[in-house]
Design a protein around this motif. Sequence first.
Motif, short mmCIF file in Angstrom:
data_model
loop_
_atom_site.label_atom_id
_atom_site.label_comp_id
_atom_site.label_asym_id
_atom_site.label_seq_id
_atom_site.Cartn_x
_atom_site.Cartn_y
_atom_site.Cartn_z
N GLY A 129 0.81 -1.23 0.00
CA GLY A 129 0.00 0.00 0.00
C GLY A 129 0.83 1.27 0.00
O GLY A 129 0.31 2.37 -0.18
N MET A 130 2.14 1.13 0.17
CA MET A 130 3.03 2.31 0.22
C MET A 130 3.06 3.01 -1.14
O MET A 130 3.14 2.37 -2.18
CB MET A 130 4.45 1.85 0.59
N ARG A 131 3.01 4.34 -1.10
CA ARG A 131 3.04 5.12 -2.33
C ARG A 131 4.49 5.39 -2.73
O ARG A 131 5.33 5.77 -1.90
CB ARG A 131 2.32 6.47 -2.11
N VAL A 132 4.77 5.19 -4.02
CA VAL A 132 6.14 5.37 -4.52
C VAL A 132 6.13 6.08 -5.87
O VAL A 132 5.09 6.16 -6.53
CB VAL A 132 6.86 4.00 -4.68
N ARG A 133 7.29 6.61 -6.25
CA ARG A 133 7.44 7.16 -7.60
C ARG A 133 8.79 6.71 -8.17
O ARG A 133 9.73 6.42 -7.43
CB ARG A 133 7.31 8.68 -7.60
N ALA A 134 8.83 6.70 -9.51
CA ALA A 134 10.06 6.25 -10.18
C ALA A 134 11.16 7.27 -9.99
O ALA A 134 10.95 8.47 -10.14
CB ALA A 134 9.79 6.04 -11.68
N GLU A 135 12.35 6.78 -9.68
CA GLU A 135 13.54 7.62 -9.63
C GLU A 135 14.34 7.28 -10.89
O GLU A 135 14.84 6.18 -11.04
CB GLU A 135 14.35 7.29 -8.37
N THR A 155 6.93 8.33 -1.80
CA THR A 155 6.50 9.72 -2.05
C THR A 155 6.15 10.43 -0.74
O THR A 155 6.10 11.66 -0.70
CB THR A 155 5.25 9.78 -2.94
N GLY A 156 5.84 9.66 0.30
CA GLY A 156 5.44 10.27 1.57
C GLY A 156 3.93 10.46 1.67
O GLY A 156 3.41 10.86 2.72
N GLU A 157 3.20 10.17 0.57
CA GLU A 157 1.73 10.28 0.63
C GLU A 157 1.17 9.18 1.54
O GLU A 157 1.83 8.17 1.77
CB GLU A 157 1.13 10.05 -0.78
N PRO A 158 -0.05 9.35 2.01
CA PRO A 158 -0.68 8.29 2.81
C PRO A 158 -0.80 7.01 1.99
O PRO A 158 -0.97 7.06 0.77
CB PRO A 158 -2.08 8.84 3.13
N ASP A 159 -0.71 5.86 2.65
CA ASP A 159 -0.84 4.57 1.97
C ASP A 159 -2.21 4.43 1.32
O ASP A 159 -3.19 5.01 1.78
CB ASP A 159 -0.68 3.42 2.98
N ARG A 160 -2.26 3.63 0.26
CA ARG A 160 -3.56 3.28 -0.33
C ARG A 160 -4.11 2.09 0.44
O ARG A 160 -3.37 1.14 0.73
CB ARG A 160 -3.40 2.89 -1.80
N PRO A 161 -5.42 2.14 0.77
CA PRO A 161 -6.00 1.01 1.50
C PRO A 161 -5.88 -0.29 0.67
O PRO A 161 -5.99 -0.25 -0.55
CB PRO A 161 -7.47 1.39 1.66
N LEU A 162 -5.65 -1.41 1.35
CA LEU A 162 -5.49 -2.69 0.66
C LEU A 162 -6.69 -3.03 -0.23
O LEU A 162 -6.52 -3.64 -1.28
CB LEU A 162 -5.26 -3.80 1.68
#
Lengths: 169, 149
Positions: A129-135, A155-162
Amino acid sequence: MSEATKAVVKDVTTMASPVSLKFRARAGKDLSRFLRGMKERRIVGRVCPSCNYVYVPPRGACPTCGCPMGDERVLPETGTITTFCIVNIPFEGQKLKPPYVCASVLLDGADVALFHLVGGCDVNEVRMGMRVRAEWVDEADAELSLETIRYFVPTGEPDRPLAQIREHI
Amino acid sequence: MQQPIDGVLEAPYVMEYTYRRSLGPVMSAFFTALRDGRLLGARTASGKLVVPPLEWDPETGAAIAGLEPAAEEGVVTAATWVAAPEPRHLLQEPFAYALIQLDGASTAMLHAVACASLEACPVGTRVKLVWSESRTGSLRDIRCFEPVN
Ligand SMILES: [Zn+2]
Protein backbone atom coordinates in the motif's frame (compact mmCIF):
# COMPACT_ATOMS: atom_id res chain seq x y z
CA MET A 1 58.17 -29.13 -8.95
CA SER A 2 60.62 -29.47 -6.06
CA GLU A 3 59.55 -31.12 -2.80
CA ALA A 4 60.03 -27.81 -0.97
CA THR A 5 57.64 -26.01 -3.34
CA LYS A 6 55.15 -28.87 -3.27
CA ALA A 7 54.74 -28.55 0.48
CA VAL A 8 53.18 -25.06 0.18
CA VAL A 9 51.13 -25.63 -3.00
CA LYS A 10 47.68 -26.92 -2.15
CA ASP A 11 45.89 -29.77 -3.87
CA VAL A 12 43.28 -28.98 -6.52
CA THR A 13 40.01 -29.74 -4.74
CA THR A 14 37.41 -27.84 -6.80
CA MET A 15 36.80 -26.91 -10.41
CA ALA A 16 34.78 -24.17 -12.05
CA SER A 17 31.99 -25.82 -13.97
CA PRO A 18 29.67 -23.10 -15.25
CA VAL A 19 26.59 -23.95 -17.29
CA SER A 20 25.97 -21.28 -19.88
CA LEU A 21 23.23 -20.79 -22.47
CA LYS A 22 23.76 -17.96 -24.93
CA PHE A 23 20.64 -16.58 -26.59
CA ARG A 24 19.80 -13.65 -28.81
CA ALA A 25 16.55 -12.35 -27.41
CA ARG A 26 14.04 -10.48 -29.59
CA ALA A 27 11.87 -8.20 -27.49
CA GLY A 28 8.86 -8.25 -29.81
CA LYS A 29 7.03 -5.14 -31.07
CA ASP A 30 5.34 -4.10 -27.84
CA LEU A 31 8.26 -4.59 -25.51
CA SER A 32 10.42 -2.74 -28.04
CA ARG A 33 8.08 0.27 -27.79
CA PHE A 34 8.19 0.03 -24.01
CA LEU A 35 12.02 -0.04 -24.04
CA ARG A 36 12.16 2.95 -26.44
CA GLY A 37 9.88 4.73 -23.98
CA MET A 38 12.37 3.95 -21.22
CA LYS A 39 15.12 5.67 -23.22
CA GLU A 40 12.92 8.79 -23.24
CA ARG A 41 12.15 8.22 -19.55
CA ARG A 42 8.47 7.51 -20.24
CA ILE A 43 6.50 4.48 -19.10
CA VAL A 44 4.42 3.13 -21.98
CA GLY A 45 1.50 0.75 -21.47
CA ARG A 46 -1.38 -0.42 -23.63
CA VAL A 47 -5.14 -0.69 -23.11
CA CYS A 48 -7.33 -3.70 -23.89
CA PRO A 49 -10.31 -2.46 -25.98
CA SER A 50 -12.52 -5.21 -24.53
CA CYS A 51 -11.87 -5.27 -20.75
CA ASN A 52 -10.14 -1.86 -20.51
CA TYR A 53 -7.27 -3.34 -18.54
CA VAL A 54 -4.07 -1.33 -18.84
CA TYR A 55 -0.98 -3.51 -19.24
CA VAL A 56 2.52 -2.29 -18.49
CA PRO A 57 4.79 -3.37 -20.08
CA PRO A 58 2.38 -3.51 -23.03
CA ARG A 59 1.46 -6.75 -24.75
CA GLY A 60 0.29 -7.56 -28.26
CA ALA A 61 -2.84 -9.34 -27.08
CA CYS A 62 -4.92 -9.25 -23.89
CA PRO A 63 -4.18 -12.45 -21.93
CA THR A 64 -7.73 -12.39 -20.50
CA CYS A 65 -9.78 -11.56 -23.61
CA GLY A 66 -7.43 -12.88 -26.27
CA CYS A 67 -8.09 -9.86 -28.49
CA PRO A 68 -5.43 -7.56 -29.97
CA MET A 69 -4.57 -4.69 -27.65
CA GLY A 70 -5.76 -1.15 -28.35
CA ASP A 71 -4.21 2.27 -27.76
CA GLU A 72 -0.92 2.99 -26.13
CA ARG A 73 -1.04 4.88 -22.89
CA VAL A 74 1.74 6.79 -21.17
CA LEU A 75 1.53 6.07 -17.46
CA PRO A 76 2.47 8.35 -14.58
CA GLU A 77 5.64 7.63 -12.66
CA THR A 78 3.75 7.21 -9.39
CA GLY A 79 2.21 4.06 -8.03
CA THR A 80 1.54 1.79 -5.07
CA ILE A 81 3.49 -1.19 -3.77
CA THR A 82 1.24 -4.26 -3.89
CA THR A 83 3.70 -6.94 -2.75
CA PHE A 84 7.39 -6.95 -2.01
CA CYS A 85 10.24 -9.00 -0.62
CA ILE A 86 13.44 -8.11 1.18
CA VAL A 87 16.48 -9.70 -0.45
CA ASN A 88 19.00 -10.65 2.24
CA ILE A 89 21.04 -13.22 0.34
CA PRO A 90 24.06 -12.23 -1.75
CA PHE A 91 24.51 -13.93 -5.13
CA GLU A 92 26.78 -13.56 -8.12
CA GLY A 93 25.87 -10.77 -10.54
CA GLN A 94 23.87 -8.89 -7.93
CA LYS A 95 23.76 -5.13 -8.57
CA LEU A 96 22.73 -3.91 -5.12
CA LYS A 97 24.18 -4.80 -1.77
CA PRO A 98 21.68 -6.74 0.40
CA PRO A 99 19.43 -6.05 2.13
CA TYR A 100 17.32 -4.41 -0.55
CA VAL A 101 13.70 -4.60 -1.66
CA CYS A 102 12.10 -6.01 -4.82
CA ALA A 103 8.48 -4.95 -5.21
CA SER A 104 5.48 -5.15 -7.48
CA VAL A 105 4.50 -1.55 -8.19
CA LEU A 106 1.00 -0.84 -9.45
CA LEU A 107 1.39 2.39 -11.40
CA ASP A 108 -1.54 4.81 -11.11
CA GLY A 109 -3.95 3.95 -13.92
CA ALA A 110 -2.38 0.53 -14.63
CA ASP A 111 -4.02 -2.81 -13.90
CA VAL A 112 -0.94 -5.00 -13.67
CA ALA A 113 2.04 -4.36 -11.44
CA LEU A 114 5.56 -3.67 -12.67
CA PHE A 115 8.33 -5.57 -10.89
CA HIS A 116 11.19 -3.32 -9.76
CA LEU A 117 13.44 -2.23 -6.91
CA VAL A 118 12.61 0.07 -4.02
CA GLY A 119 15.22 2.48 -2.70
CA GLY A 120 15.51 5.70 -0.77
CA CYS A 121 14.28 4.27 2.52
CA ASP A 122 15.10 1.62 5.08
CA VAL A 123 14.00 -1.84 3.92
CA ASN A 124 11.94 -2.21 7.10
CA GLU A 125 9.80 0.80 6.16
CA VAL A 126 8.51 -0.83 2.96
CA ARG A 127 4.91 -2.05 3.19
CA MET A 128 1.93 -3.09 1.06
CA GLY A 129 0.00 0.00 0.00
CA MET A 130 3.03 2.31 0.22
CA ARG A 131 3.04 5.12 -2.33
CA VAL A 132 6.14 5.37 -4.52
CA ARG A 133 7.44 7.16 -7.60
CA ALA A 134 10.06 6.25 -10.18
CA GLU A 135 13.54 7.62 -9.63
CA TRP A 136 15.03 7.99 -13.11
CA VAL A 137 18.68 7.91 -14.07
CA ASP A 138 20.00 11.11 -15.67
CA GLU A 139 18.81 11.82 -19.20
CA ALA A 140 22.28 11.15 -20.60
CA ASP A 141 22.32 7.70 -18.96
CA ALA A 142 18.85 6.66 -20.15
CA GLU A 143 18.97 3.27 -21.90
CA LEU A 144 16.67 0.91 -23.79
CA SER A 145 16.20 -0.81 -20.44
CA LEU A 146 13.99 -0.96 -17.38
CA GLU A 147 17.11 0.07 -15.49
CA THR A 148 16.48 3.63 -16.73
CA ILE A 149 14.25 3.64 -13.66
CA ARG A 150 16.92 3.34 -10.96
CA TYR A 151 14.32 2.27 -8.41
CA PHE A 152 11.07 3.47 -6.85
CA VAL A 153 11.25 5.79 -3.85
CA PRO A 154 8.55 6.60 -1.27
CA THR A 155 6.50 9.72 -2.05
CA GLY A 156 5.44 10.27 1.57
CA GLU A 157 1.73 10.28 0.63
CA PRO A 158 -0.68 8.29 2.81
CA ASP A 159 -0.84 4.57 1.97
CA ARG A 160 -3.56 3.28 -0.33
CA PRO A 161 -6.00 1.01 1.50
CA LEU A 162 -5.49 -2.69 0.66
CA ALA A 163 -9.10 -2.94 -0.55
CA GLN A 164 -8.16 -0.66 -3.47
CA ILE A 165 -5.24 -2.76 -4.68
CA ARG A 166 -6.43 -6.23 -3.68
CA GLU A 167 -7.60 -7.08 -7.21
CA HIS A 168 -4.16 -6.32 -8.62
CA ILE A 169 -2.02 -8.46 -6.33
CA MET B 1 21.02 -3.70 -27.82
CA GLN B 2 20.60 -3.56 -31.58
CA GLN B 3 17.86 -1.78 -33.47
CA PRO B 4 17.10 -3.81 -36.61
CA ILE B 5 15.10 -2.35 -39.49
CA ASP B 6 11.82 -4.00 -38.48
CA GLY B 7 11.77 -1.97 -35.25
CA VAL B 8 12.04 -4.97 -32.96
CA LEU B 9 14.89 -4.73 -30.49
CA GLU B 10 17.37 -7.55 -30.10
CA ALA B 11 20.01 -8.20 -27.48
CA PRO B 12 22.33 -10.97 -26.33
CA TYR B 13 20.87 -12.89 -23.43
CA VAL B 14 23.12 -15.18 -21.45
CA MET B 15 21.77 -17.51 -18.81
CA GLU B 16 24.62 -18.84 -16.72
CA TYR B 17 24.96 -20.82 -13.53
CA THR B 18 28.45 -20.16 -12.19
CA TYR B 19 28.88 -23.50 -10.45
CA ARG B 20 32.08 -24.59 -8.77
CA ARG B 21 32.09 -28.26 -7.90
CA SER B 22 34.16 -30.15 -5.38
CA LEU B 23 36.24 -32.89 -6.96
CA GLY B 24 36.35 -35.64 -4.37
CA PRO B 25 39.45 -37.74 -3.62
CA VAL B 26 39.93 -39.35 -7.05
CA MET B 27 39.35 -36.37 -9.34
CA SER B 28 41.20 -34.09 -6.92
CA ALA B 29 44.29 -36.31 -7.23
CA PHE B 30 43.85 -36.41 -11.04
CA PHE B 31 43.64 -32.61 -11.43
CA THR B 32 46.40 -31.97 -8.90
CA ALA B 33 48.65 -34.30 -10.91
CA LEU B 34 47.70 -32.52 -14.17
CA ARG B 35 48.71 -29.22 -12.63
CA ASP B 36 52.03 -30.83 -11.72
CA GLY B 37 52.48 -32.14 -15.26
CA ARG B 38 51.56 -35.78 -14.68
CA LEU B 39 48.69 -37.78 -16.19
CA LEU B 40 46.99 -40.39 -14.00
CA GLY B 41 44.63 -43.26 -14.73
CA ALA B 42 42.51 -45.45 -12.47
CA ARG B 43 43.44 -49.11 -12.08
CA THR B 44 40.42 -51.36 -11.62
CA ALA B 45 40.24 -54.67 -9.75
CA SER B 46 40.26 -56.55 -13.08
CA GLY B 47 43.55 -54.84 -14.01
CA LYS B 48 42.26 -52.31 -16.55
CA LEU B 49 43.60 -48.76 -16.63
CA VAL B 50 40.86 -46.14 -17.09
CA VAL B 51 42.18 -42.78 -18.44
CA PRO B 52 40.98 -40.24 -17.47
CA PRO B 53 40.17 -41.95 -14.17
CA LEU B 54 36.68 -42.73 -12.95
CA GLU B 55 35.84 -42.99 -9.27
CA TRP B 56 34.23 -46.37 -9.79
CA ASP B 57 34.98 -49.41 -11.95
CA PRO B 58 32.70 -48.92 -14.99
CA GLU B 59 32.10 -52.69 -15.20
CA THR B 60 31.39 -53.62 -11.60
CA GLY B 61 30.71 -50.35 -9.79
CA ALA B 62 33.36 -51.24 -7.21
CA ALA B 63 35.78 -48.60 -5.93
CA ILE B 64 38.93 -48.34 -8.03
CA ALA B 65 42.08 -50.06 -6.78
CA GLY B 66 44.21 -46.91 -7.12
CA LEU B 67 45.67 -44.24 -9.38
CA GLU B 68 48.72 -44.81 -11.55
CA PRO B 69 50.72 -42.77 -14.06
CA ALA B 70 49.43 -43.14 -17.62
CA ALA B 71 51.47 -42.99 -20.82
CA GLU B 72 51.67 -39.66 -22.65
CA GLU B 73 51.53 -41.33 -26.07
CA GLY B 74 48.69 -43.24 -27.62
CA VAL B 75 46.54 -43.92 -30.67
CA VAL B 76 43.58 -42.08 -32.20
CA THR B 77 40.49 -44.33 -32.20
CA ALA B 78 38.05 -41.77 -33.65
CA ALA B 79 38.27 -38.14 -34.80
CA THR B 80 36.17 -35.29 -36.06
CA TRP B 81 37.22 -31.94 -37.52
CA VAL B 82 36.53 -28.58 -35.90
CA ALA B 83 36.82 -26.16 -38.81
CA ALA B 84 35.77 -23.00 -36.94
CA PRO B 85 36.92 -23.13 -33.31
CA GLU B 86 35.03 -21.00 -30.80
CA PRO B 87 36.71 -19.02 -28.02
CA ARG B 88 35.86 -21.77 -25.53
CA HIS B 89 37.78 -24.38 -27.54
CA LEU B 90 41.23 -25.60 -26.54
CA LEU B 91 42.86 -24.48 -29.77
CA GLN B 92 42.02 -21.36 -31.75
CA GLU B 93 43.15 -22.72 -35.12
CA PRO B 94 41.16 -25.56 -36.79
CA PHE B 95 41.87 -28.88 -35.07
CA ALA B 96 40.64 -32.46 -34.67
CA TYR B 97 38.65 -33.60 -31.66
CA ALA B 98 39.78 -37.16 -31.13
CA LEU B 99 39.32 -40.14 -28.86
CA ILE B 100 42.84 -41.09 -27.85
CA GLN B 101 43.66 -44.43 -26.29
CA LEU B 102 46.93 -44.01 -24.40
CA ASP B 103 49.41 -46.88 -24.37
CA GLY B 104 48.40 -49.34 -21.65
CA ALA B 105 44.96 -47.76 -21.17
CA SER B 106 41.73 -49.66 -21.76
CA THR B 107 39.63 -46.54 -22.45
CA ALA B 108 40.03 -43.54 -24.74
CA MET B 109 40.01 -39.89 -23.69
CA LEU B 110 38.61 -36.99 -25.67
CA HIS B 111 41.06 -34.23 -26.48
CA ALA B 112 42.26 -31.94 -29.24
CA VAL B 113 44.82 -33.03 -31.81
CA ALA B 114 46.75 -30.22 -33.48
CA CYS B 115 47.05 -31.16 -37.15
CA ALA B 116 46.55 -29.64 -40.58
CA SER B 117 43.42 -31.55 -41.57
CA LEU B 118 41.28 -34.53 -40.65
CA GLU B 119 43.21 -36.53 -43.26
CA ALA B 120 46.33 -35.92 -41.19
CA CYS B 121 44.68 -37.62 -38.21
CA PRO B 122 43.17 -40.94 -39.35
CA VAL B 123 42.22 -43.71 -36.92
CA GLY B 124 45.44 -45.37 -35.80
CA THR B 125 47.50 -42.15 -35.81
CA ARG B 126 50.06 -42.13 -33.01
CA VAL B 127 49.90 -38.95 -30.97
CA LYS B 128 51.69 -37.53 -27.97
CA LEU B 129 50.60 -35.20 -25.23
CA VAL B 130 51.70 -31.53 -25.20
CA TRP B 131 51.56 -29.82 -21.80
CA SER B 132 50.37 -26.23 -21.39
CA GLU B 133 53.00 -23.79 -20.19
CA SER B 134 50.91 -22.52 -17.31
CA ARG B 135 48.87 -25.16 -15.53
CA THR B 136 46.08 -24.58 -13.02
CA GLY B 137 44.56 -28.00 -12.39
CA SER B 138 42.17 -28.37 -15.33
CA LEU B 139 41.92 -30.47 -18.49
CA ARG B 140 43.36 -27.43 -20.28
CA ASP B 141 46.66 -28.22 -18.59
CA ILE B 142 46.99 -30.58 -21.54
CA ARG B 143 47.36 -28.07 -24.36
CA CYS B 144 46.65 -30.70 -27.03
CA PHE B 145 48.02 -33.86 -28.59
CA GLU B 146 50.19 -33.86 -31.73
CA PRO B 147 50.88 -36.61 -34.26
CA VAL B 148 54.16 -38.47 -33.79
CA ASN B 149 55.90 -39.13 -37.09
ZN1 LIG C 1 -8.93 -7.66 -22.17
